[in-house]
Motif scaffolding. Structure first.
Motif, PDB file in Angstrom:
ATOM      1  N   LEU A  94     -24.531 -10.918  33.641  1.00  0.00           N
ATOM      2  CA  LEU A  94     -25.444 -12.119  34.008  1.00  0.00           C
ATOM      3  C   LEU A  94     -25.030 -13.058  32.589  1.00  0.00           C
ATOM      4  CD1 LEU A  94     -28.482 -13.145  34.475  1.00  0.00           C
ATOM      5  CD2 LEU A  94     -29.399 -11.695  32.124  1.00  0.00           C
ATOM      6  N   ARG A  95     -24.761 -12.510  32.328  1.00  0.00           N
ATOM      7  CA  ARG A  95     -23.294 -13.740  30.847  1.00  0.00           C
ATOM      8  C   ARG A  95     -22.600 -14.514  31.987  1.00  0.00           C
ATOM      9  NH1 ARG A  95     -24.125 -10.496  26.924  1.00  0.00           N
ATOM     10  NH2 ARG A  95     -22.127  -9.062  27.302  1.00  0.00           N
ATOM     11  N   LYS A  96     -21.755 -13.656  32.361  1.00  0.00           N
ATOM     12  CA  LYS A  96     -20.756 -14.326  33.354  1.00  0.00           C
ATOM     13  C   LYS A  96     -21.778 -15.567  34.669  1.00  0.00           C
ATOM     14  CE  LYS A  96     -17.346 -10.635  32.205  1.00  0.00           C
ATOM     15  NZ  LYS A  96     -15.789 -10.280  32.500  1.00  0.00           N
ATOM     16  N   ALA A  97     -22.537 -14.928  35.449  1.00  0.00           N
ATOM     17  CA  ALA A  97     -23.110 -15.752  35.988  1.00  0.00           C
ATOM     18  C   ALA A  97     -23.677 -17.279  35.262  1.00  0.00           C
ATOM     19  CB  ALA A  97     -24.346 -14.576  36.366  1.00  0.00           C
ATOM     20  N   LEU A  98     -24.411 -17.078  34.879  1.00  0.00           N
ATOM     21  CA  LEU A  98     -25.066 -17.866  34.045  1.00  0.00           C
ATOM     22  C   LEU A  98     -23.578 -19.236  33.674  1.00  0.00           C
ATOM     23  CD1 LEU A  98     -27.228 -16.182  31.424  1.00  0.00           C
ATOM     24  CD2 LEU A  98     -28.250 -17.863  32.852  1.00  0.00           C
ATOM     25  N   ALA A  99     -22.552 -18.636  32.818  1.00  0.00           N
ATOM     26  CA  ALA A  99     -21.635 -19.020  32.841  1.00  0.00           C
ATOM     27  C   ALA A  99     -20.917 -19.966  33.738  1.00  0.00           C
ATOM     28  CB  ALA A  99     -20.186 -18.172  31.770  1.00  0.00           C
ATOM     29  N   MET A 100     -21.105 -19.091  34.954  1.00  0.00           N
ATOM     30  CA  MET A 100     -20.441 -19.499  36.625  1.00  0.00           C
ATOM     31  C   MET A 100     -21.443 -21.145  36.953  1.00  0.00           C
ATOM     32  SD  MET A 100     -19.024 -19.940  38.987  1.00  0.00           S
ATOM     33  CE  MET A 100     -18.463 -19.763  40.787  1.00  0.00           C
ATOM     34  N   MET A 125     -34.988  -5.801  28.885  1.00  0.00           N
ATOM     35  CA  MET A 125     -35.844  -7.114  29.646  1.00  0.00           C
ATOM     36  C   MET A 125     -35.759  -8.180  28.956  1.00  0.00           C
ATOM     37  SD  MET A 125     -35.572  -6.263  32.547  1.00  0.00           S
ATOM     38  CE  MET A 125     -37.336  -7.503  34.006  1.00  0.00           C
ATOM     39  N   GLU A 126     -36.597  -7.393  27.669  1.00  0.00           N
ATOM     40  CA  GLU A 126     -35.979  -9.015  26.174  1.00  0.00           C
ATOM     41  C   GLU A 126     -34.484  -9.319  26.428  1.00  0.00           C
ATOM     42  OE1 GLU A 126     -40.002  -7.463  24.247  1.00  0.00           O
ATOM     43  OE2 GLU A 126     -38.031  -7.413  22.825  1.00  0.00           O
ATOM     44  N   THR A 130     -33.740 -13.435  26.737  1.00  0.00           N
ATOM     45  CA  THR A 130     -33.169 -14.249  25.777  1.00  0.00           C
ATOM     46  C   THR A 130     -31.321 -14.563  26.488  1.00  0.00           C
ATOM     47  OG1 THR A 130     -33.773 -11.994  24.634  1.00  0.00           O
ATOM     48  CG2 THR A 130     -31.651 -14.481  23.928  1.00  0.00           C
ATOM     49  N   LEU A 131     -31.250 -14.083  27.146  1.00  0.00           N
ATOM     50  CA  LEU A 131     -29.465 -14.671  27.807  1.00  0.00           C
ATOM     51  C   LEU A 131     -29.930 -15.941  28.654  1.00  0.00           C
ATOM     52  CD1 LEU A 131     -27.432 -11.756  28.660  1.00  0.00           C
ATOM     53  CD2 LEU A 131     -27.220 -13.488  26.789  1.00  0.00           C
ATOM     54  N   VAL A 132     -31.105 -15.554  29.463  1.00  0.00           N
ATOM     55  CA  VAL A 132     -31.837 -16.828  30.198  1.00  0.00           C
ATOM     56  C   VAL A 132     -32.013 -18.195  29.444  1.00  0.00           C
ATOM     57  CG1 VAL A 132     -33.378 -17.401  32.509  1.00  0.00           C
ATOM     58  CG2 VAL A 132     -31.844 -14.821  32.280  1.00  0.00           C
ATOM     59  N   GLU A 133     -32.801 -17.389  28.658  1.00  0.00           N
ATOM     60  CA  GLU A 133     -33.265 -18.932  28.078  1.00  0.00           C
ATOM     61  C   GLU A 133     -32.386 -19.684  27.512  1.00  0.00           C
ATOM     62  OE1 GLU A 133     -36.181 -17.220  25.306  1.00  0.00           O
ATOM     63  OE2 GLU A 133     -37.158 -18.985  25.023  1.00  0.00           O
ATOM     64  N   PRO A 138     -32.357 -26.681  33.816  1.00  0.00           N
ATOM     65  CA  PRO A 138     -33.194 -25.755  34.594  1.00  0.00           C
ATOM     66  C   PRO A 138     -31.940 -24.250  34.889  1.00  0.00           C
ATOM     67  CG  PRO A 138     -31.819 -27.109  35.817  1.00  0.00           C
ATOM     68  CD  PRO A 138     -31.778 -27.633  35.060  1.00  0.00           C
ATOM     69  N   CYS A 139     -32.992 -23.342  34.504  1.00  0.00           N
ATOM     70  CA  CYS A 139     -32.708 -22.120  35.333  1.00  0.00           C
ATOM     71  C   CYS A 139     -32.340 -21.935  36.712  1.00  0.00           C
ATOM     72  CB  CYS A 139     -33.641 -21.192  34.844  1.00  0.00           C
ATOM     73  SG  CYS A 139     -33.168 -19.197  35.152  1.00  0.00           S
ATOM     74  N   ARG A 140     -31.304 -21.371  36.140  1.00  0.00           N
ATOM     75  CA  ARG A 140     -30.352 -21.207  38.227  1.00  0.00           C
ATOM     76  C   ARG A 140     -30.080 -20.047  38.237  1.00  0.00           C
ATOM     77  NH1 ARG A 140     -25.956 -25.411  37.807  1.00  0.00           N
ATOM     78  NH2 ARG A 140     -25.474 -25.093  40.302  1.00  0.00           N
ATOM     79  N   VAL A 141     -30.515 -18.694  37.956  1.00  0.00           N
ATOM     80  CA  VAL A 141     -30.058 -17.614  38.190  1.00  0.00           C
ATOM     81  C   VAL A 141     -31.637 -17.038  38.530  1.00  0.00           C
ATOM     82  CG1 VAL A 141     -29.521 -15.602  37.566  1.00  0.00           C
ATOM     83  CG2 VAL A 141     -27.889 -17.269  36.115  1.00  0.00           C
ATOM     84  N   ASP A 142     -31.732 -16.346  39.524  1.00  0.00           N
ATOM     85  CA  ASP A 142     -32.640 -15.368  39.980  1.00  0.00           C
ATOM     86  C   ASP A 142     -32.321 -14.320  39.930  1.00  0.00           C
ATOM     87  OD1 ASP A 142     -34.072 -17.368  41.084  1.00  0.00           O
ATOM     88  OD2 ASP A 142     -32.867 -18.226  42.695  1.00  0.00           O
ATOM     89  N   PHE A 143     -33.483 -13.411  40.679  1.00  0.00           N
ATOM     90  CA  PHE A 143     -32.806 -11.566  39.984  1.00  0.00           C
ATOM     91  C   PHE A 143     -33.285 -11.048  41.410  1.00  0.00           C
ATOM     92  CE2 PHE A 143     -33.135 -13.067  36.151  1.00  0.00           C
ATOM     93  CZ  PHE A 143     -32.079 -12.568  35.332  1.00  0.00           C
ATOM     94  N   GLU A 144     -32.659  -9.605  41.775  1.00  0.00           N
ATOM     95  CA  GLU A 144     -33.297  -8.978  42.890  1.00  0.00           C
ATOM     96  C   GLU A 144     -33.181  -7.558  42.441  1.00  0.00           C
ATOM     97  OE1 GLU A 144     -30.080  -8.338  45.909  1.00  0.00           O
ATOM     98  OE2 GLU A 144     -29.557 -10.884  46.201  1.00  0.00           O
ATOM     99  N   ILE A 145     -34.787  -7.034  43.008  1.00  0.00           N
ATOM    100  CA  ILE A 145     -35.366  -5.197  42.287  1.00  0.00           C
ATOM    101  C   ILE A 145     -35.048  -4.809  43.725  1.00  0.00           C
ATOM    102  CG2 ILE A 145     -35.939  -6.795  39.950  1.00  0.00           C
ATOM    103  CD1 ILE A 145     -38.623  -6.117  41.345  1.00  0.00           C
TER     104      ILE A 145
END
Ligand code: C2E
Ligand code: CA
Ligand code: CA
Ligand code: CA
Length: 274
Positions: A94-100, A125-126, A130-133, A138-145
């Motif tokens: 997630l950190r790497k994705a957010l950096a991307m 999950m918290e 926190t990383l997303v926040e 605007p938030c540009r990361v989605d999640f797959e479950i």
């Protein structure tokens, strides 16, 4: 015959021992890994038919171990799930994705896979929220479950997902059709999209039952006002069949293999040139 049988038993136990030691070595290597260094991510395009362009990329984890070399996610993800290491991996990914997203042109989005271990843990999950926040709007990361991931406690999974939703992430139900009591999950989870599993896409041209399942899922998505993603599209024939059934978002080798960040930027430039 007796001797032969003993021979087989010996071969079997040697192979078995080899495999055991490989798993043990892998477990050790993963446990002592410098995740920031050894885990890297690739990106696979998700192409929107109506918009006629790529709207995002799924983020796929890779592990290059200094002692074992490249290990496939099919091997290390289940292992990491068993040992609980997966939550550290999710956060690294997630950190790497957010950096991307800093270099990824807008409005392209990235989609990160969550594991059962993440969804079942309030702490995990918290940490994810926190990383997303911290990455800001605007938030540009989605999640797959996946369905198996939320099965243990759907109420708890929901809580974590609603927090991510509030931050601007979207949620996709992955591998749809392969889990249990799918419709219950569709009813209870805050979903933005459903991803039809590759096994159905694979058979869309040859198996009427797969085709019927896909058709029903497309209709379900339409009635719910969410998008329907097909994964694992490899051939023009499969694409034609899926277009006939009314799919909206396409993912698979036909549209692009998982690629490095550099290749993503080339891919975007190529697409913009027409
Ligand atoms: P998935 O989430 O269902 O991801 C799709 C998998 O299908 C990826 O395999 C992708 O490379 C592959 N794929 C995509 N298009 C095609 C196609 O046209 N044909 C074929 N044959 N395969 C296609 P990959 O990257 O090996 O990942 C395997 C699984 O490992 C993923 O399945 C996911 O469950 C898991 N995984 C990968 N990265 C992560 C991660 O960061 N976190 C978690 N929790 N799981 C991950
Ligand atoms: Ca996925
Ligand atoms: Ca999938
Ligand atoms: Ca799948």
């Amino acid at each position: 015959a007796k001797r032969e049988a003993r021979g087989h038993a010996l071969v079997f136990s040697e192979r078995h021992a080899d495999e055991l030691s490989r798993v043990r070595r892998m477990e050790h290597a993963l446990h002592t890994a410098d995740l920031e260094q050894e885990i890297y991510i690739l990106f696979q395009p998700q192409f929107d038919i109506a918009l006629n362009r790529t709207t995002g990329y799924e983020v796929l984890a890779r592990w290059r171990s200094p002692t074992l070399g490249e290990v496939s996610p099919g091997e290390f993800i289940p292992l990491a799930e068993r040992t609980g290491m997966i939550s550290k991996i999710t956060q690294t990914v997630l950190r790497k994705a957010l950096a991307m997203t800093e270099t990824l042109p807008r409005p392209l989005r990235l989609s990160v896979n969550l594991s059962a271990h993440d969804l079942g843990s309030t702490t995990a999950m918290e940490a994810i929220a926190t990383l997303v926040e911290q990455a800001g709007r605007p938030c540009r990361v989605d999640f797959e479950i996946t369905e198996t991931a939320v099965m243990r406690d759907i109420g708890q999974a929901n809580e974590g997902l609603l927090a991510l939703l509030a931050l601007g992430s979207r949620i996709a139900l992955d591998d749809f059709g392969t889990g249990h009591s799918s419709l219950t999950h569709v009813q209870k989870l805050p979903l933005d999209r459903i991803k039809v599993d590759r096994s159905f896409v694979n058979e869309v041209t040859s198996d009427p039952t797969s085709r019927a399942i896909i058709k029903t899922t497309v209709d379900l998505c339409r009635n719910l006002g969410i998008s329907c993603v097909f994964e694992g599209i490899e051939t023009e024939e499969q694409l034609d069949a899926l277009l006939g059934l009314g799919g909206t978002v396409m993912q698979g080798y036909l549209f692009g293999r998982p690629m490095s960040a550099d290749k993503v930027l080339e891919h975007i430039a190529d697409e913009n040139q027409g």
